[in-house]
Design a protein around this motif. Structure first.
Motif, PDB file in Angstrom:
ATOM      1  N   SER A 171       0.832  -1.210   0.000  1.00  0.00           N
ATOM      2  CA  SER A 171       0.000   0.000   0.000  1.00  0.00           C
ATOM      3  C   SER A 171       0.865   1.258   0.000  1.00  0.00           C
ATOM      4  N   LEU A 172       1.982   1.223   0.726  1.00  0.00           N
ATOM      5  CA  LEU A 172       2.883   2.387   0.748  1.00  0.00           C
ATOM      6  C   LEU A 172       3.554   2.589  -0.612  1.00  0.00           C
ATOM      7  N   SER A 205      -1.244   4.306   5.145  1.00  0.00           N
ATOM      8  CA  SER A 205      -1.168   4.966   3.827  1.00  0.00           C
ATOM      9  C   SER A 205      -1.709   6.388   3.885  1.00  0.00           C
TER      10      SER A 205
END
Ligand SMILES: O=C(/C=C/c1ccccc1NC(=O)c1ccccc1Oc1ccccc1)NO
Ligand SMILES: [Zn+2]
Length: 417
Positions: A147-148, A189
């Motif tokens: 997600s990052l 995130s």
């Protein structure tokens, strides 16, 4: 070439009509005709899939989703780029989770028994809803890393959309696993996105209320959370009433749209479009995160909403047309073939292409029987959402969202003074 598009349906992003138009008019005017071509980052690696296949409540779902997307040829289509996830580390988890919880996950990774940690497991939510499993810590780090990586793709400005279908775990708390969610990749995130974007909007389309994401940002106006979900006595997690609006500086920056069983594509899309139109006008976000949990689809074992790919696809398409940097995440979805159908369709929506109905032949083809079609058919169960009830809910939401606009404009006014 993308092998499985409908023959006549050339991707809308680069239809021949546009190329004809460009021949006839001077180049400096062409920009107004060419629809925005979206560059899409698709976060994937074999390790990401292998690890996420281990999640006990969605066993082997990750490989079905990825393989179906691949079988439609979407990963070799122009404006998409496959990006491998960065190696998520403890430091990433610690931006939201407590040291003790992260240490527990690390300990559980090797599945050794020890008195010390055994009774602690319960305390940290590792229980029947979120059973421990081998490599739990590696899975957690990988999901967050993926997600990052999506966030990084957006902040680099090279991509307008980033996709991580292994993410979207909206129930996980700072020091507790909950509702099958072991780490909250969404909160981590969103925190990262606020370093580059002034106002970030979070939209939760999962059947369940995005409770832990809402609570993480209930006191700030830097992030606005909007959740559409089933809300009825005894249904998990039990929060998310329309009265749930946030606190202090975050007041009115939590929007909850509670819904009943049986909602259909048209009704759901109408509600989402109207609420999101107001939210975008009032809050004017500069980046968006959408949790696309597929347990809101007809056929899910939850058997609650009556949505198909068209309903959720139109909602995501409406938000993507704002042309803001947008991160698409997965989430719930316990009918694996339908979840794969849903996120394949949403990947195509992000790319502006239409897919043919026949499921392409691929490793898991037989799991899409008996019809082997992409579309799913709604059931004829009653829609318990009455017009009056929906109107009242939407009007209540409108009144509150307009207050956000006032807060925002007062904020700007004070800046100017
Ligand atoms: O999807 C979710 C959370 C689901 C959930 C949370 C707490 C307790 C139960 C939950 N889920 C279910 O009961 C549920 C309902 C239908 C199908 C599978 C479900 O989970 C599973 C999945 C696999 C094995 C056992 C249970 N959040 O987005
Ligand atoms: Zn869910």
């Amino acid at each position: 070439p993308v092998t499985n598009l409908r023959e006549k349906e050339v991707p809308t992003a680069i239809t021949p009509a546009v190329s004809k138009v460009t021949e006839k008019i001077p180049t400096d005017q062409v920009a107004q005709f060419a629809p925005k071509l979206r560059r899409v980052a698709y976060i994937w690696s074999p390790q990401l899939i292998d690890l996420c296949n281990l999640l006990p409540r969605v066993l082997h779902r990750a490989s079905r989703v990825h393989t179906l997307i691949e079988s439609y040829g979407l990963l070799t289509y122009g404006p998409i780029t496959v990006l491998p996830p960065i190696e998520g580390g403890k430091e990433h988890l610690l931006t939201f989770h407590s040291q003790e919880y992260v240490d527990l996950l690390e300990f559980l990774n090797e599945e050794e028994d020890s008195e010390k940690w055994m009774e602690k497991k319960e305390e940290f939510g590792i229980s029947c809803d979120c059973p421990s499993f081998p490599r739990i810590f590696e899975v957690a780090k990988m999901i967050v890393g993926a997600s990052l990586t999506g966030v990084q793709a957006l902040t680099s400005k090279e991509y307008q959309v980033a996709i991580n279908w292994t993410g979207g775990w909206h129930h996980s708390r700072r020091d507790e696993a909950a509702g099958f969610c072991y780490v909250n990749d969404i909160v981590i995130s969103l925190l990262k996105l606020t370093e580059s974007f002034k106002r970030v909007l979070y939209i939760d389309l999962d059947l369940h209320h995005g409770d832990a994401v809402q609570d993480a940002f209930a006191h700030t106006s830097r992030i606005m959370t909007v959740s559409f979900h089933k809300y009825s006595p005894g249904f998990y997690p039990g929060t998310g009433s329309v009265e749930d609006v946030g606190y202090g500086r975050g007041r009115y920056h939590c929007v909850n749209v509670p819904l009943e069983d049986g909602i259909t594509d048209v009704v759901f899309y109408t509600v989402v479009k109207r609420v999101m139109f107001e939210v975008q006008k009032a809050y004017q976000p500069s980046a968006v995160v959408i949790q696309c949990g597929a347990d809101c689809l007809v056929g899910d074992p939850m058997n609650s909403f009556n949505l198909t790919l068209k309903g959720i696809g139109n909602c995501v398409d409406f938000i993507l047309r704002w042309n803001l940097p947008t991160l698409l995440l997965g989430g719930g979805g316990y009918h694996t073939p339908n979840t794969a159908r849903c996120w394949t369709q949403l990947t195509a929506v992000a790319l502006g292409v239409r897919l043919k109905s026949e499921i392409p032949d691929h490793q898991f083809f037989l799991e899409y029987g008996p019809d082997y079609q992409l579309e799913i058919t709604p059931s004829n169960r009653p829609d318990l959402n009455t017009k009056d009830c929906l109107r009242t809910t939407v009007q209540t939401v409108f009144r509150r969202v307009r207050l956000v606009f006032q807060v925002l404009s007062i904020g700007n006014w004070m800046l100017v003074q």
